[in-house]
Design a protein around this motif. Structure first.
Motif, PDB file in Angstrom:
ATOM      1  N   GLU A  83       7.130 -57.936 -16.450  1.00 49.81           N
ATOM      2  CA  GLU A  83       7.625 -57.700 -15.094  1.00 49.81           C
ATOM      3  C   GLU A  83       6.516 -57.906 -14.060  1.00 49.81           C
ATOM      4  OE1 GLU A  83      10.554 -57.075 -13.969  1.00 49.81           O
ATOM      5  OE2 GLU A  83      11.755 -55.926 -15.388  1.00 49.81           O
ATOM      6  N   HIS A 139      17.470 -57.216 -16.527  1.00 45.66           N
ATOM      7  CA  HIS A 139      18.446 -57.062 -15.442  1.00 45.66           C
ATOM      8  C   HIS A 139      18.922 -55.619 -15.446  1.00 45.66           C
ATOM      9  CE1 HIS A 139      22.262 -57.356 -13.238  1.00 45.66           C
ATOM     10  NE2 HIS A 139      21.706 -58.394 -12.630  1.00 45.66           N
ATOM     11  N   TYR A 140      18.799 -54.954 -14.293  1.00 47.35           N
ATOM     12  CA  TYR A 140      19.030 -53.510 -14.238  1.00 47.35           C
ATOM     13  C   TYR A 140      20.386 -53.113 -13.657  1.00 47.35           C
ATOM     14  CZ  TYR A 140      14.109 -53.140 -15.368  1.00 47.35           C
ATOM     15  OH  TYR A 140      12.901 -53.240 -15.990  1.00 47.35           O
ATOM     16  N   GLU A 146      19.640 -54.119  -8.765  1.00 44.82           N
ATOM     17  CA  GLU A 146      19.149 -55.458  -8.418  1.00 44.82           C
ATOM     18  C   GLU A 146      19.313 -55.726  -6.915  1.00 44.82           C
ATOM     19  OE1 GLU A 146      17.525 -57.596 -10.210  1.00 44.82           O
ATOM     20  OE2 GLU A 146      17.641 -56.533 -12.118  1.00 44.82           O
ATOM     21  N   LEU A 203      10.708 -51.687  -8.345  1.00 45.38           N
ATOM     22  CA  LEU A 203      11.255 -50.880  -9.439  1.00 45.38           C
ATOM     23  C   LEU A 203      10.579 -49.519  -9.532  1.00 45.38           C
ATOM     24  CD1 LEU A 203      11.601 -53.597 -12.210  1.00 45.38           C
ATOM     25  CD2 LEU A 203      13.453 -52.162 -11.363  1.00 45.38           C
ATOM     26  N   ASP A 257      12.019 -45.750  -8.823  1.00 43.09           N
ATOM     27  CA  ASP A 257      11.933 -44.749  -9.891  1.00 43.09           C
ATOM     28  C   ASP A 257      11.185 -43.490  -9.438  1.00 43.09           C
ATOM     29  OD1 ASP A 257      12.622 -44.160 -12.626  1.00 43.09           O
ATOM     30  OD2 ASP A 257      10.496 -44.317 -13.120  1.00 43.09           O
TER      31      ASP A 257
END
Length: 260
Positions: free
Chosen positions: A122, A191-192, A197, A222, A226
């Motif tokens: 990533e 892919h989240y 996304e 990301l 988080d």
């Protein structure tokens, strides 16, 4: 000179880079330090990372007229800022941006090791996966199709047994080819889901604007989503340091707020 710039044959007046920085990342007990020792021999030294009690090991080796500096990062299971070891490994890959990051995997425990590998993918395109302990995998009847794994993950995957020096020359050759720009990579990105996304896509332009596209905007988005306050602090420190180096007084430019 930009970090990954490689002069063409027409750039006769530009110096050719002959020292490259390679970070070794991996879970504990993957044979990472054995690989480090096998490559560097006695050409290494240890100390502590600045401001940390975490061991810092560096060494060098020469290959085809080039010198490669290896940085043996602390063994970690993630880059999530849960410990000093994880912070050190994260900061090296994200902020110091080595020319290549080699992620060392245990061939007998691939599923457990892939968490860290996917996180590194990533962050940077300059990644090589080193599947180590292949001899132990064979003893357990485990067979790994490294070509298929490479095609799936979009980066080179090199099988090794570091303690026997098996595969090390191929690894060195692959590192050399990557720093020379001869290996195009297309790292696999998780892919989240549609909502996450969408949020990432909304945040990335602002992150790139703040950091001049120097840092991995997707990964930072990301981590902000988080709620990684430790990373927020590290980013603010970097902005202030960069501002001081440019002769300003740092920056009060806000980052995205951490959400519960």
């Amino acid at each position: 000179m930009p970090l990954h710039y490689h002069p063409s044959k027409t750039d006769k007046n530009l110096p050719v880079k002959t020292m490259y920085r390679v970070a070794l990342a991996g879970n504990p007990n993957t044979g990472k330090s054995t690989l480090f020792n096998a490559l560097t021999g006695l050409r290494q030294h240890t100390g502590n990372w600045p401001g940390k009690t975490v061991l810092h090991a560096e060494g060098t080796y020469d290959f085809n007229g080039k010198t490669f500096k290896l940085i043996d990062l602390p063994g970690t299971y993630s880059l999530y800022s849960n410990s000093a070891d994880e912070e050190v490994a994260r900061d090296c890959i994200v902020f110091e941006q080595p020319d290549v990051t080699v992620v060392v995997l245990d061939a007998t425990a691939m599923e457990r090791n892939m968490n860290l590998a996917l996180q590194v993918l990533e962050i940077t395109d300059q990644v090589i996966l080193c599947v180590n302990l292949m001899d132990e995998a064979r003893k357990k009847g485990i067979w790994i199709d490294t070509r298929k794994l490479s095609a799936k993950l979009g980066v080179p995957v090199i099988p090794t047994t570091a303690r026997n020096h098996d595969g090390l020359q191929r690894l060195q050759r692959t590192i050399e080819e990557m720093v020379e720009g001869k290996i195009p990579t297309h790292p696999y990105r998780v892919h989240y889901g549609e909502e996450i996304e969408k949020r990432i896509a909304e945040m990335e332009p602002d992150i790139r604007a703040i950091f001049d596209a120097q840092l991995p905007s997707r990964w930072i988005a990301l981590r902000l989503l988080d709620g990684d306050q430790n990373l927020v602090d590290a980013l603010k420190n970097r902005l202030n340091r960069d501002g001081e180096e440019k002769g300003s007084h740092g920056t009060d430019q806000p980052l995205y707020p951490i959400e519960a």
